[in-house]
Motif scaffolding. Sequence first.
Motif, PDB file in Angstrom:
ATOM      1  N   UNK A 239      31.890  44.848  14.467  1.00 24.53           N
ATOM      2  CA  UNK A 239      32.507  43.537  14.580  1.00 24.53           C
ATOM      3  C   UNK A 239      33.702  43.628  15.512  1.00 24.53           C
ATOM      4  N   UNK A 240      33.897  42.582  16.309  1.00 28.14           N
ATOM      5  CA  UNK A 240      34.989  42.592  17.279  1.00 28.14           C
ATOM      6  C   UNK A 240      36.342  42.706  16.599  1.00 28.14           C
ATOM      7  N   UNK A 241      36.481  42.075  15.414  1.00 29.74           N
ATOM      8  CA  UNK A 241      37.765  42.099  14.709  1.00 29.74           C
ATOM      9  C   UNK A 241      38.104  43.499  14.188  1.00 29.74           C
ATOM     10  N   UNK A 242      37.107  44.394  14.115  1.00 28.08           N
ATOM     11  CA  UNK A 242      37.342  45.751  13.636  1.00 28.08           C
ATOM     12  C   UNK A 242      37.532  46.743  14.784  1.00 28.08           C
ATOM     13  N   UNK A 243      37.640  46.249  16.010  1.00 21.71           N
ATOM     14  CA  UNK A 243      37.652  47.154  17.155  1.00 21.71           C
ATOM     15  C   UNK A 243      38.881  48.058  17.169  1.00 21.71           C
ATOM     16  N   UNK A 244      40.016  47.542  16.697  1.00 24.55           N
ATOM     17  CA  UNK A 244      41.214  48.390  16.643  1.00 24.55           C
ATOM     18  C   UNK A 244      40.957  49.594  15.743  1.00 24.55           C
ATOM     19  N   UNK A 245      40.222  49.373  14.638  1.00 25.44           N
ATOM     20  CA  UNK A 245      39.874  50.473  13.748  1.00 25.44           C
ATOM     21  C   UNK A 245      38.928  51.465  14.400  1.00 25.44           C
ATOM     22  N   UNK A 246      37.940  50.953  15.144  1.00 23.38           N
ATOM     23  CA  UNK A 246      37.018  51.853  15.845  1.00 23.38           C
ATOM     24  C   UNK A 246      37.771  52.729  16.854  1.00 23.38           C
ATOM     25  N   UNK A 247      38.709  52.122  17.579  1.00 29.46           N
ATOM     26  CA  UNK A 247      39.448  52.870  18.597  1.00 29.46           C
ATOM     27  C   UNK A 247      40.416  53.861  17.959  1.00 29.46           C
ATOM     28  N   UNK A 248      41.034  53.464  16.829  1.00 27.00           N
ATOM     29  CA  UNK A 248      41.914  54.398  16.123  1.00 27.00           C
ATOM     30  C   UNK A 248      41.129  55.625  15.669  1.00 27.00           C
ATOM     31  N   UNK A 249      39.913  55.384  15.182  1.00 28.77           N
ATOM     32  CA  UNK A 249      39.057  56.508  14.777  1.00 28.77           C
ATOM     33  C   UNK A 249      38.730  57.388  15.979  1.00 28.77           C
ATOM     34  N   UNK A 250      38.426  56.773  17.117  1.00 31.56           N
ATOM     35  CA  UNK A 250      38.148  57.545  18.338  1.00 31.56           C
ATOM     36  C   UNK A 250      39.326  58.439  18.696  1.00 31.56           C
ATOM     37  N   UNK A 251      40.533  57.856  18.710  1.00 29.28           N
ATOM     38  CA  UNK A 251      41.716  58.621  19.112  1.00 29.28           C
ATOM     39  C   UNK A 251      41.993  59.754  18.130  1.00 29.28           C
ATOM     40  N   UNK A 252      41.798  59.478  16.832  1.00 31.99           N
ATOM     41  CA  UNK A 252      42.033  60.508  15.823  1.00 31.99           C
ATOM     42  C   UNK A 252      41.052  61.665  15.997  1.00 31.99           C
ATOM     43  N   UNK A 253      39.777  61.361  16.116  1.00 37.80           N
ATOM     44  CA  UNK A 253      38.761  62.406  16.231  1.00 37.80           C
ATOM     45  C   UNK A 253      38.898  63.182  17.536  1.00 37.80           C
ATOM     46  N   UNK A 254      39.295  62.492  18.604  1.00 37.12           N
ATOM     47  CA  UNK A 254      39.441  63.156  19.893  1.00 37.12           C
ATOM     48  C   UNK A 254      40.711  64.002  19.942  1.00 37.12           C
ATOM     49  N   UNK A 255      41.731  63.593  19.175  1.00 36.81           N
ATOM     50  CA  UNK A 255      43.004  64.323  19.194  1.00 36.81           C
ATOM     51  C   UNK A 255      42.892  65.648  18.452  1.00 36.81           C
ATOM     52  N   UNK A 256      42.136  65.649  17.335  1.00 37.65           N
ATOM     53  CA  UNK A 256      41.990  66.860  16.531  1.00 37.65           C
ATOM     54  C   UNK A 256      40.558  67.373  16.673  1.00 37.65           C
ATOM     55  N   UNK A 257      40.387  68.393  17.500  1.00 39.86           N
ATOM     56  CA  UNK A 257      39.060  68.940  17.736  1.00 39.86           C
ATOM     57  C   UNK A 257      38.639  69.888  16.623  1.00 39.86           C
ATOM     58  N   UNK A 258      39.593  70.657  16.092  1.00 39.86           N
ATOM     59  CA  UNK A 258      39.283  71.579  15.000  1.00 39.86           C
ATOM     60  C   UNK A 258      39.024  70.778  13.726  1.00 39.86           C
ATOM     61  N   UNK A 259      37.896  71.004  13.071  1.00 36.73           N
ATOM     62  CA  UNK A 259      37.496  70.186  11.930  1.00 36.73           C
ATOM     63  C   UNK A 259      38.416  70.365  10.731  1.00 36.73           C
ATOM     64  N   UNK A 260      38.908  71.573  10.505  1.00 34.96           N
ATOM     65  CA  UNK A 260      39.808  71.798   9.382  1.00 34.96           C
ATOM     66  C   UNK A 260      41.166  71.156   9.622  1.00 34.96           C
ATOM     67  N   UNK A 261      41.660  71.258  10.846  1.00 34.81           N
ATOM     68  CA  UNK A 261      42.929  70.607  11.203  1.00 34.81           C
ATOM     69  C   UNK A 261      42.779  69.086  11.101  1.00 34.81           C
ATOM     70  N   UNK A 262      41.630  68.604  11.515  1.00 36.13           N
ATOM     71  CA  UNK A 262      41.358  67.160  11.443  1.00 36.13           C
ATOM     72  C   UNK A 262      41.401  66.664  10.002  1.00 36.13           C
TER      73      UNK A 262
END
Length: 277
Positions: A239-262
Amino acid sequence: MCFHHGLLRRERACGRCGQPAHLDMKQKRFRCDRSVAVRKQKRRRCAWSASMFVGSFFEQSRLDVETLLIFVIFFVRERFTYRHELGVSSATFTNWSSFCREVMVHWALDRQGMIGGQGKIVEIDESKFGRRKYNVGRVIDRQWVFGGICRETRDLFLVPVEDRTSDTLLAVIKERIAPGSIIISDCWKAYNCLSDEGFEHLTVNHSYHFVDPDTQGHTNTIERQWRKAKRKVPLCGRRKKHFAGYLARCMFLMHYQDLNVRLHHFLCAAASLYPPA
């Protein structure tokens, strides 16, 4: 894990008499069995109790804590088949995925600030998310996203925007990029004003080359982030209204590559957003 990351507390004061309450791990409740004065020479047991989950990330959950923690582990590790592995309903899966994205939005807002700085290079670009596969099928909501990344620090921002006009993009640039930064972009006309706004502006004309032969300027770094981000944004059911959440998830997952650190940083963010009472 829950106590170590601050998701739950081992200690709490009684809500009635203010004395330290006892944690009953079997019942998962705080209890106060202290004797309190009622009237002269008469006392009674306080008998106050409260769930150890009050105010915490787990408060509204009908799942047990162990199942929910497994859900979180699968979510941050991008295990897309875990709904069937855990045996949860579609509604439960959707709700808790949304709660997890809220935690990532909180993380993104907590880190929000300017990137770049004097003499540092920031690549910027805009991209449209959403298309029909092979130009067939239902048209899903499309969304323009504006992004920037600092080459030196790898700090990244992705912001949903309504359009690509100069006013819209300049407002984001002034909010998210520090003055004095060296900004590299393509030749989109909305960026023509950047040299007048306290930035050193370099461009690369993608119609002729990907790296400018004179300045060696390029936007390859930010364009690689688009490929990564688009793989992490759902193609269906979004949903378009949830796009900020989708992008926040992208930035979080991309920022922490190590799964345990994530996982560690997710649990810390959840404890910050939902501090137990």
